[in-house]
Write an enzyme that holds these catalytic residues in place. Sequence first.
Site, mmCIF file in Angstrom:
data_model
loop_
_atom_site.group_PDB
_atom_site.id
_atom_site.type_symbol
_atom_site.label_atom_id
_atom_site.label_comp_id
_atom_site.label_asym_id
_atom_site.label_seq_id
_atom_site.Cartn_x
_atom_site.Cartn_y
_atom_site.Cartn_z
ATOM 1 C CG ASP A 68 -11.297 -71.998 26.473
ATOM 2 O OD1 ASP A 68 -11.309 -72.943 27.186
ATOM 3 O OD2 ASP A 68 -10.647 -72.027 25.147
ATOM 4 C CD GLU A 133 -9.780 -77.906 24.635
ATOM 5 O OE1 GLU A 133 -9.770 -79.093 24.268
ATOM 6 O OE2 GLU A 133 -10.968 -77.230 24.422
#
Length: 377
Positions: A68, A133
Amino acid sequence: MSEVFDLTCDLISRPSVTPEDAGCQAMIAARLERVGFTCEHLHYGSVANLWATHGQGAPVLVLLGHTDVVPPGPIEAWTSNPFIPQRREGKLYGRGAADMKGSVAAFVIAAERFLVAHPGHPGTLAILLTSDEEGQAIDGVRKVAETLRQRGQRIDWCLTGEPSSSERLGDLLRVGRRGSLSATLHVKGVQGHVAYPHQARNPIHLAVPALAALTGRHWDDGDESFPSTSLQISNIHAGTGANNVIPGALEVAFNLRYNPHWSAPRLESEIVALLDQHGLDYTLHWHRSGEPFYTPEGKLRRIAREVLERFSGAPPEESTGGGTSDARFIAPLGAQCIEVGPVNASIHQVDEHVCLADLEALPDLYQLLIERLLAEH
């Protein structure tokens, strides 16, 4: 260009704004399965996680990363579209180029090359990727680590590909991180007219001495491995927007970055005791992002130093500074953790980029680390 360039561009072109993965992990898993990895997709809520392993038994080395990225902000502020990778003046531009799709691509290439050279390597090589994250970090590595704990999965070493370098690739070796503890303080007052303060209770005035005590508190002196603990107020909100109304409530958000001299419960108790001394009518909500961790001197740090010096031309600085990373969820499993990645000067910024020379060197750097840890006798 090269395998790592092409794979990084493929990943950047997938707009995986947290917690989206946009197909990154499926594409990576397909590559890893072709070279013999066993891949397990762990989906929790809207978050995608990939746990890929090759080999068996100890020692277990985990390559940890995330697919991400943070939102790009206004597209028009970028020189080129953040999700259309562009090569300019020796750099590759795009959201995630440095944080951390370049490292993820390098992990994959390094693993593929390592298995060609060492198909029957000792121990286990694992790759763990998440799409959570940059966001809440609840259903990502935190949840995967709990699953691995329940399975009794041993992890000896963890290499995180976060952009840790400062000015040149390999000039800094992250050997630990401070803990992070956030709080939201709600102070209750009584709303009223500013001309009649005796009929009101101004929560701002009531809270100022307590906030001064919090920000003025000397928590510790740190040590040779960690800086001192710090508290920073990040947000304050009160009032209606009118300048003739005493607010009825105050909200204050603050964060502590703390070293191993403290634990989250101890800090919480200290702060509650301090606030209680000031007679406030308050509530306090805590969020524990992660405890501090530290990798002591040993095989992992020694090998990492030697490898980084070979690539950077000088011994790396060994640091526990910076923010948090997902390694904080792996360390409690008993793993020694380090972080090695590209230069971080442009991360989370408009026109994020990675130096092409660094990107080309990353697979070799990671492959050498893997070989020194798993194939060296």
